[in-house]
Design a protein around this motif. Structure first.
Motif, PDB file in Angstrom:
ATOM      1  N   CYS A 189     -10.812   6.165   3.578  1.00 40.28           N
ATOM      2  CA  CYS A 189     -11.262   5.835   2.223  1.00 40.28           C
ATOM      3  C   CYS A 189     -10.678   4.532   1.691  1.00 40.28           C
ATOM      4  CB  CYS A 189     -10.909   6.964   1.271  1.00 40.28           C
ATOM      5  SG  CYS A 189     -11.787   8.486   1.610  1.00 40.28           S
ATOM      6  N   VAL A 190      -9.452   4.224   2.022  1.00 43.81           N
ATOM      7  CA  VAL A 190      -8.778   3.085   1.401  1.00 43.81           C
ATOM      8  C   VAL A 190      -8.940   1.832   2.251  1.00 43.81           C
ATOM      9  CG1 VAL A 190      -6.556   2.217   0.574  1.00 43.81           C
ATOM     10  CG2 VAL A 190      -7.133   4.599   0.258  1.00 43.81           C
ATOM     11  N   SER A 191      -8.261   1.786   3.353  1.00 42.59           N
ATOM     12  CA  SER A 191      -8.315   0.614   4.231  1.00 42.59           C
ATOM     13  C   SER A 191      -7.477   0.891   5.465  1.00 42.59           C
ATOM     14  CB  SER A 191      -7.768  -0.623   3.507  1.00 42.59           C
ATOM     15  OG  SER A 191      -6.371  -0.500   3.310  1.00 42.59           O
ATOM     16  N   GLU A 192      -7.272  -0.146   6.259  1.00 42.66           N
ATOM     17  CA  GLU A 192      -6.429   0.016   7.436  1.00 42.66           C
ATOM     18  C   GLU A 192      -4.957   0.182   7.065  1.00 42.66           C
ATOM     19  OE1 GLU A 192      -6.820  -4.296   6.497  1.00 42.66           O
ATOM     20  OE2 GLU A 192      -8.297  -2.766   6.903  1.00 42.66           O
ATOM     21  N   HIS A 193      -4.624  -0.029   5.812  1.00 45.22           N
ATOM     22  CA  HIS A 193      -3.253   0.166   5.336  1.00 45.22           C
ATOM     23  C   HIS A 193      -3.030   1.590   4.824  1.00 45.22           C
ATOM     24  CE1 HIS A 193      -2.542  -4.073   5.791  1.00 45.22           C
ATOM     25  NE2 HIS A 193      -3.595  -4.342   5.029  1.00 45.22           N
ATOM     26  N   GLY A 194      -3.963   2.480   5.106  1.00 43.80           N
ATOM     27  CA  GLY A 194      -3.876   3.858   4.618  1.00 43.80           C
ATOM     28  C   GLY A 194      -2.655   4.597   5.114  1.00 43.80           C
ATOM     29  N   LEU A 195      -2.227   4.310   6.348  1.00 43.73           N
ATOM     30  CA  LEU A 195      -1.044   4.986   6.874  1.00 43.73           C
ATOM     31  C   LEU A 195       0.185   4.621   6.048  1.00 43.73           C
ATOM     32  CD1 LEU A 195       0.376   6.731   8.971  1.00 43.73           C
ATOM     33  CD2 LEU A 195       0.602   4.694  10.389  1.00 43.73           C
ATOM     34  N   MET A 196       0.357   3.353   5.764  1.00 41.99           N
ATOM     35  CA  MET A 196       1.516   2.932   4.970  1.00 41.99           C
ATOM     36  C   MET A 196       1.434   3.467   3.538  1.00 41.99           C
ATOM     37  SD  MET A 196       3.650   1.422   6.793  1.00 41.99           S
ATOM     38  CE  MET A 196       3.205   2.406   8.193  1.00 41.99           C
ATOM     39  N   ILE A 197       0.229   3.548   3.009  1.00 43.47           N
ATOM     40  CA  ILE A 197       0.060   4.120   1.666  1.00 43.47           C
ATOM     41  C   ILE A 197       0.447   5.598   1.688  1.00 43.47           C
ATOM     42  CG2 ILE A 197      -1.663   4.736  -0.078  1.00 43.47           C
ATOM     43  CD1 ILE A 197      -3.109   2.099   0.697  1.00 43.47           C
ATOM     44  N   SER A 198       0.015   6.327   2.716  1.00 45.11           N
ATOM     45  CA  SER A 198       0.360   7.753   2.835  1.00 45.11           C
ATOM     46  C   SER A 198       1.864   7.948   2.960  1.00 45.11           C
ATOM     47  CB  SER A 198      -0.332   8.367   4.052  1.00 45.11           C
ATOM     48  OG  SER A 198      -1.712   8.358   3.904  1.00 45.11           O
ATOM     49  N   VAL A 199       2.492   7.145   3.793  1.00 38.96           N
ATOM     50  CA  VAL A 199       3.947   7.246   3.974  1.00 38.96           C
ATOM     51  C   VAL A 199       4.666   6.919   2.667  1.00 38.96           C
ATOM     52  CG1 VAL A 199       5.924   6.244   5.180  1.00 38.96           C
ATOM     53  CG2 VAL A 199       3.866   6.813   6.449  1.00 38.96           C
ATOM     54  N   GLY A 200       4.192   5.913   1.946  1.00 44.75           N
ATOM     55  CA  GLY A 200       4.789   5.555   0.662  1.00 44.75           C
ATOM     56  C   GLY A 200       4.673   6.671  -0.363  1.00 44.75           C
ATOM     57  N   ILE A 201       3.504   7.304  -0.406  1.00 46.77           N
ATOM     58  CA  ILE A 201       3.301   8.405  -1.347  1.00 46.77           C
ATOM     59  C   ILE A 201       4.229   9.575  -1.016  1.00 46.77           C
ATOM     60  CG2 ILE A 201       1.647  10.178  -2.060  1.00 46.77           C
ATOM     61  CD1 ILE A 201      -0.532   8.000  -1.855  1.00 46.77           C
ATOM     62  N   VAL A 202       4.335   9.906   0.262  1.00 45.60           N
ATOM     63  CA  VAL A 202       5.226  11.000   0.669  1.00 45.60           C
ATOM     64  C   VAL A 202       6.675  10.651   0.339  1.00 45.60           C
ATOM     65  CG1 VAL A 202       6.139  12.251   2.666  1.00 45.60           C
ATOM     66  CG2 VAL A 202       3.688  11.904   2.431  1.00 45.60           C
ATOM     67  N   GLY A 203       7.073   9.396   0.543  1.00 49.52           N
ATOM     68  CA  GLY A 203       8.428   8.971   0.202  1.00 49.52           C
ATOM     69  C   GLY A 203       8.720   9.097  -1.285  1.00 49.52           C
ATOM     70  N   VAL A 204       7.774   8.679  -2.102  1.00 51.14           N
ATOM     71  CA  VAL A 204       7.945   8.785  -3.556  1.00 51.14           C
ATOM     72  C   VAL A 204       8.028  10.250  -3.977  1.00 51.14           C
ATOM     73  CG1 VAL A 204       6.772   8.392  -5.760  1.00 51.14           C
ATOM     74  CG2 VAL A 204       6.912   6.554  -4.090  1.00 51.14           C
ATOM     75  N   LEU A 205       7.177  11.096  -3.407  1.00 47.74           N
ATOM     76  CA  LEU A 205       7.237  12.525  -3.731  1.00 47.74           C
ATOM     77  C   LEU A 205       8.568  13.145  -3.314  1.00 47.74           C
ATOM     78  CD1 LEU A 205       3.631  13.674  -2.767  1.00 47.74           C
ATOM     79  CD2 LEU A 205       4.601  13.471  -5.063  1.00 47.74           C
ATOM     80  N   PHE A 206       9.080  12.741  -2.153  1.00 47.94           N
ATOM     81  CA  PHE A 206      10.367  13.250  -1.679  1.00 47.94           C
ATOM     82  C   PHE A 206      11.495  12.840  -2.618  1.00 47.94           C
ATOM     83  CE2 PHE A 206      14.190  12.832   1.016  1.00 47.94           C
ATOM     84  CZ  PHE A 206      14.325  14.163   1.376  1.00 47.94           C
ATOM     85  N   ILE A 207      11.515  11.582  -3.023  1.00 44.44           N
ATOM     86  CA  ILE A 207      12.545  11.108  -3.942  1.00 44.44           C
ATOM     87  C   ILE A 207      12.442  11.825  -5.282  1.00 44.44           C
ATOM     88  CG2 ILE A 207      13.319   9.100  -5.268  1.00 44.44           C
ATOM     89  CD1 ILE A 207      12.611   7.421  -2.748  1.00 44.44           C
ATOM     90  N   ALA A 208      11.206  12.036  -5.762  1.00 38.20           N
ATOM     91  CA  ALA A 208      11.022  12.754  -7.022  1.00 38.20           C
ATOM     92  C   ALA A 208      11.548  14.182  -6.922  1.00 38.20           C
ATOM     93  CB  ALA A 208       9.549  12.763  -7.409  1.00 38.20           C
TER      94      ALA A 208
END
Length: 76
Positions: free
Chosen positions: A46-65
């Protein structure tokens, strides 16, 4: 990541709750193994070829939260 979770659960839960804790760890581990690739694949599609990094970033932010919201008070 499964082994540290099992060790931590064994240290934190009571003797009568160990089986429940191990079941919860196995369920979460399996759920993450199934849903993680699906969510990452959908993000890449849905997003782009950077979707993996976006997914990892979202999971990282959720973990920190989660770490911030679940902070254990200091023991005296």
């Amino acid at each position: 990541m499964n082994t540290p979770a099992v060790i931590e659960a064994g240290d934190r839960v009571g003797e009568h709750q160990v089986s429940i804790a191990m079941t919860a760890i196995a369920m979460c581990y399996t759920l993450g193994s199934v849903l993680g690739p699906i969510a990452t694949g959908a993000t890449v599609s849905c997003v782009s070829e950077h979707g993996l990094m976006i997914s990892v970033g979202i999971v990282g932010v959720l973990f920190i939260a989660m770490l911030i919201l679940r902070r254990v008070p200091a023991q005296e």
